[in-house]
Each structure stands twice: as structure tokens, then as C-alpha cells.
Design an enzyme around this catalytic site. Structure first.
Site, short mmCIF file in Angstrom:
data_model
loop_
_atom_site.label_atom_id
_atom_site.label_comp_id
_atom_site.label_asym_id
_atom_site.label_seq_id
_atom_site.Cartn_x
_atom_site.Cartn_y
_atom_site.Cartn_z
N ALA A 100 -17.15 10.21 -12.53
CA ALA A 100 -18.60 10.11 -12.58
C ALA A 100 -18.98 9.62 -13.96
O ALA A 100 -18.58 10.19 -14.95
CB ALA A 100 -19.21 11.48 -12.34
N SER A 101 -19.73 8.54 -14.01
CA SER A 101 -20.22 8.12 -15.32
C SER A 101 -21.59 8.74 -15.49
O SER A 101 -22.47 8.55 -14.68
CB SER A 101 -20.31 6.60 -15.41
OG SER A 101 -20.76 6.06 -14.21
N CYS A 102 -21.70 9.56 -16.48
CA CYS A 102 -22.97 10.22 -16.68
C CYS A 102 -23.67 9.61 -17.87
O CYS A 102 -23.14 9.63 -18.96
CB CYS A 102 -22.78 11.70 -16.90
SG CYS A 102 -21.44 12.02 -18.02
N VAL A 103 -24.82 9.03 -17.65
CA VAL A 103 -25.62 8.58 -18.79
C VAL A 103 -26.98 9.23 -18.69
O VAL A 103 -27.30 9.81 -17.67
CB VAL A 103 -25.76 7.05 -18.88
CG1 VAL A 103 -24.51 6.43 -19.40
CG2 VAL A 103 -26.16 6.46 -17.58
N PRO B 295 -22.11 16.08 -21.17
CA PRO B 295 -22.27 15.01 -20.18
C PRO B 295 -23.70 14.85 -19.69
O PRO B 295 -24.01 15.06 -18.52
CB PRO B 295 -21.33 15.44 -19.05
CG PRO B 295 -21.31 16.93 -19.15
CD PRO B 295 -21.48 17.28 -20.60
#
Lengths: 103, 409
Positions: A100-103, B295
Site C-alpha cells: 500500500a502506498s500511503c501518501v 504512514p
């Protein structure tokens, strides 16, 4: 969630084909999962799979850059081993959830 | 005298200094803040400078205007943190001991990390819009540009303010419309992500907006290098995107000092407990905002919400109680979409941005994941709120914990 027979073993996978339980993973399963991605696994592939499994287990957020700094391959090499989406494909074959790319 | 040391006087460090000085006894607690720079930049304003909406005077104020009375301020480079002996070493040999340390040194762009980025075309035809220098150089460039291929790209994740490059593309579309040359400008948005944003619903909404505005999207493009001769960006899997002007979000990294102190991950972000906001390595070290590896978005709103939790937990640590306050990763971002409209997203670790109304359920006035004029006014007003309320650590009528009220699943 579905159960799929991989290398003769019933394995839980999600709708995108990622394994739900990383502890079910084995080298034999990896070989089969890789075939679905048209990748034939070499020892280099396995080194990466082991590395990202270890990182995943220690709770580290995986990135392509991180794998590129692992000392196993550089980023270009990673793209060559897992063409077109190295992190997603290697995660799938390594039996860990989709990164998961969390931005 | 016991000592609290704050490294970094940006949004996070300033908020913490204000909160702590208000409650900690002055004859018991000494608060010191260190920063290398005397100017506070309103960073969300950088985005407006290339289009002539703001000038540098709209985004700069002296940092000291926002620090409370009764703290020590030191303007100096930080050599390193010695967490084992509870000391920070400054340039010139000064040593600052601490009982508790708050790291709020943020994230910076590192164009040197991408080969070819900071070479002959840098600030001529290649620009960032994450620094005052980059934004001003781009403003000058746009004044005389005759049109061509404008590429907006992102080098690496994570990066500060994940919606900024989208806003940049939307504002560019509006700007070139307004000056009557949109037909001469081809805008392409190049991202390492699979789509416009990370989470499904926001990606869909923002993806549709990009399409409506005739902005091309190239996704899953992980940039390897920039070729200054042929004016192309090239990905690790050998895709190429040509540009006439490249506006890029370079690789973001935490402070070099974090690396020197052995406290960072591969991008110099500090491994931090995502709930308590305490360093994973030292019990008396807390990490606020972009400097941490938690995150969630690297954004001012996150810093603001996290500051409430960090404050609670630091107070608990001081009094030897367990750290019970838990940060939920709450983030709240205005998204300028051009032509006097905007959108807004509100989310946390667990909940993706959802449509609805904000902050009052059913009333608003802001529309989550909607494109409205009211949302734009919110963004415009926010600069005032930032300078006058937020930095000073005063209460805002928005809870630090995300609320599901007003959101539609």
C-alpha cells in the site's frame, strides 16, 4: 476471499490473487505464482523474495528504493527480474499483501 | 531545571513550543528551540507563486513572530543528536543536553538523488515548486513562455503534501486558459502511483477532474533519470516522456542530520510509533510531522492534529504515566482545482477519503470530494488561520481525531 490450489496446496488468496496468509508460502508456491506472471524464478529472484518477506514481517513499509538498496539488486535489476511493476509482482510471488502506498 | 529541546521551528516545532510554554512551569522547565533558518514559510502558498496569485511576501514571516515568550531560541545548524547520552551537538561545538527531545525537522527535496535533475536545465526549464527559489524561478519562466509540453512529475514516494502536484496541474490548466494560450500548452501528469491519488474514491474523483481538464496522465512511471540534451524523463523500465518544461516533485528526504545521528530509515525519516508518536529507539524522544516515518500524509494538517496527541503523550511521559493518547493518522487537505473552485479530503490510517460534508455533518460548509467554490474559499481563508491560530497552538473547531459523522460510505 477464495481458496486456490497452488502446487497442490489449498491457499487463501484475495480477489487480486495476493495470498492472505504469508505463513502458507513456500518456494513451490512461489514458482507457481511466478508462472502466472510469466516469470521463471532464479536464485536471484528468491533472494529478493526472502528479503521482502523479512522486511514485511518486521513491519517495514516496502518501496522500490528500499529493495534497490538491499544490496541484492539495484532498481534497474529489479525491473528486469519483475518486469512492469516490480514491487507489486514480487510481493504477490512472495506471498505478502499488495504494497500500500500511503501518501 | 529540566529541559525540553525542540529541533525545528516550522509548523510542528512552533505549535509545540506554544503548547508547552503555556502549561509547563517556567521555573521548572526550560524550553529551547533550534532552527537553522530565521524565516517561516507558509509552504502551501508556494503553489500559487508560479501563477502570479501570491508573491513571496504572502508566504514569508519571521519565525520569531510565532514563538512564545519564555523560550530560548537558537539559530544554528545541528550537527547531530546523541540519543544515548541525551545531548544535541550544534555547529561550533555547543552541546545542548535534554530530558525530552522533540524532533520536528521536516522533509526537504533532494533533486541530487535523481541523475540529471539538477544539471544544466535546473531553474531554466526544470523547476520544483516546493521551495521559494523554485516557485519564483518558475514564475519568471511562465511570464515569457510561448507554450509546449508541460510535464508535472513526481520522483518518489512519500512526498510532502500529496495533493500539491495535482493542484499544480489544475492551476496550470486554469492559468493558461486565463491568459489565452491553453491551446498551446499540453499538460501531462506523470506519477509513480497507479492513478491520480492513492486511495480508490479520491483517485476516481481526481482522475475524472484531470480528464475533464484535458490533462494527460501517465501512471506507474518510476523516474530513473533526466536527459537534459533530448529533454526527456526516463523511467527504470525505459519509458520516455519528452518535455519542454519539467515541473517536478524531487525525492523527499528527512534532514541529513537525522542520517548523521543514525536515527533515520533509508530516506532519513525517523522510525516512530504511529500511535504514540514516540521514537522507536529512545523513550524520551518524540517525533512530530514530516520528520517521522508514520504512514500518513506529510502535511501541515497532520502535524497540527498529531501535535495534540504528542502533547498529551509528552505530558504523560513527564509524569511517568503510560502513553494513552493515540494518533489516528488524521489528515485534511484542501485541493485547489482552478477557476475559483476547490475540493477537500479528510481521512486517516484506516479510512480512505470519502464524500460528504465537513466539518459539520449534513451542513458543511465544505463538501468532501466535491468541487465547489466554498472549498476554495476555505483554502484562501486558511492562510489567515495558519498564521493567527494554528501556529500559535490555539484551538480550532476541528477535532484532532477524524470523525465519521458527515461522511458517506
Amino acid at each position: 476471499m477464495a481458496t486456490k490450489n497452488i502446487a497442490g496446496i489449498p491457499v487463501e488468496v484475495n480477489e487480486e490473487g495476493y495470498m492472505s496468509d504469508p505463513s502458507q508460502w513456500s518456494r513451490e508456491i512461489a514458482v507457481e505464482l511466478a508462472k502466472e506472471e510469466n516469470i521463471e524464478l532464479t536464485e536471484k529472484h528468491f533472494e529478493i523474495l526472502e528479503f521482502i518477506r523479512k522486511e514485511y514481517e518486521s513491519g517495514v513499509q516496502l518501496t522500490i528504493r528500499k529493495v534497490g538498496k538491499s544490496g541484492i539488486v539495484d532498481i534497474k535489476g529489479l525491473y528486469e527480474l519483475f518486469p512492469g511493476g516490480p514491487l507489486k509482482k514480487s510481493s504477490k510471488i512472495a506471498g505478502i499483501p499488495k504494497p500500500a502506498s500511503c501518501v | 531545571m529540566k529541559k525540553i529541546l525542540i529541533l525545528g521551528g516550522g509548523t510542528g516545532g512552533t505549535i509545540m513550543a506554544n503548547k508547552l510554554r503555556k502549561t509547563l512551569e517556567r521555573d521548572e522547565w526550560d524550553i529551547t528551540l533550534v532552527d537553522q533558518d530565521k524565516t517561516h514559510y507558509y509552504q502551501p502558498g508556494f503553489l500559487f507563486i508560479p501563477f502570479g496569485i501570491y508573491t513571496k511576501y504572502d508566504v514569508m514571516k519571521p519565525k520569531s513572530d510565532f514563538f512564545p515568550a519564555g523560550i530560548n531560541t537558537i539559530y544554528s545548524h545541528i550537527v547531530r543528536i546523541d540519543g544515548e547520552s541525551n545531548k544535541v551537538l550544534l555547529e561550533g561545538g555547543k552541546v545542548l543536553p535534554y530530558d525530552f527531545l522533540i524532533i520536528a525537522t521536516g522533509t526537504q527535496i533532494q533533486p541530487e538523488e535523481t541523475p540529471g535533475l539538477k544539471e544544466e536545465l535546473w531553474y531554466k526549464e526544470i523547476f520544483d515548486f516546493y521551495t521559494i527559489e523554485g516557485s519564483i524561478a518558475l514564475r519568471e519562466f511562465f511570464k515569457t513562455w510561448q507554450g509546449g509540453r508541460l510535464v508535472v512529475s513526481i520522483a518518489e514516494l512519500p512526498f510532502k503534501c500529496p495533493v500539491a502536484p495535482l493542484e499544480f496541474a489544475f492551476l496550470a490548466d486554469a492559468y493558461f486558459h486565463e491568459i489565452g494560450m491553453r491551446d498551446k500548452v499540453d499538460i501531462t501528469f506523470v506519477t509513480p502511483l497507479p492513478g491520480a491519488f492513492t486511495k480508490p474514491r479520491a483517485t476516481k474523483m481526481l482522475g475524472q477532474l484531470l480528464e475533464e481538464k484535458n490533462i494527460n496522465v501517465i501512471s506507474e512511471f518510476y523516474i530513473e533519470r533526466v536527459d537534459n540534451k533530448s529533454k526527456k524523463i526516463i523511467s527504470y523500465d525505459q519509458q520516455e516522456v519528452p518535455f519542454d518544461v519539467l515541473t517536478i516533485v524531487p525525492v523527499n528526504m528527512g534532514s541529513d542530520m537525522i542520517g548523521r545521528s543514525g536515527l533515520g530509515d533509508d530516506l532519513n525519516f525517523v522510525p516512530t510509533d504511529k500511535y504514540t508518536l514516540r521514537s522507536e529507539k529512545f523513550e524520551n524522544v518524540f517525533v512530530l510531522g514530516d520528520a517521522s516515518n508514520i504512514p500518513t500524509s506529510k502535511a501541515g494538517s497532520v502535524v497540527h492534529f498529531a501535535a495534540d496527541v504528542l502533547y498529551e503523550n509528552l505530558m504523560s511521559a513527564i509524569e511517568g504515566r503510560p502513553l494513552l493518547a493515540k494518533f489516528d493518522g488524521h489528515s485534511n487537505c484542501y485541493i485547489e482545482t482552478g477557476f475559483g473552485k476547490g475540493s477537500i479530503i479528510d481521512f486517516n490510517y484506516e479510512t480512505e477519503p470519502l464524500p460528504g460534508t465537513f466539518p459539520l455533518p449534513g451542513i458543511g460548509p465544505f463538501g468532501l470530494l466535491q468541487n465547489t467554490k466554498m472549498n476554495h474559499y476555505g483554502k484562501v481563508l486558511f492562510r489567515w488561520i495558519y498564521w493567527h491560530i494554528l501556529l500559535r497552538g490555539k484551538e480550532l473547531p476541528i477535532e484532532s481525531e477524524m470523525s465519521m459523522a458527515g461522511k458517506k460510505l
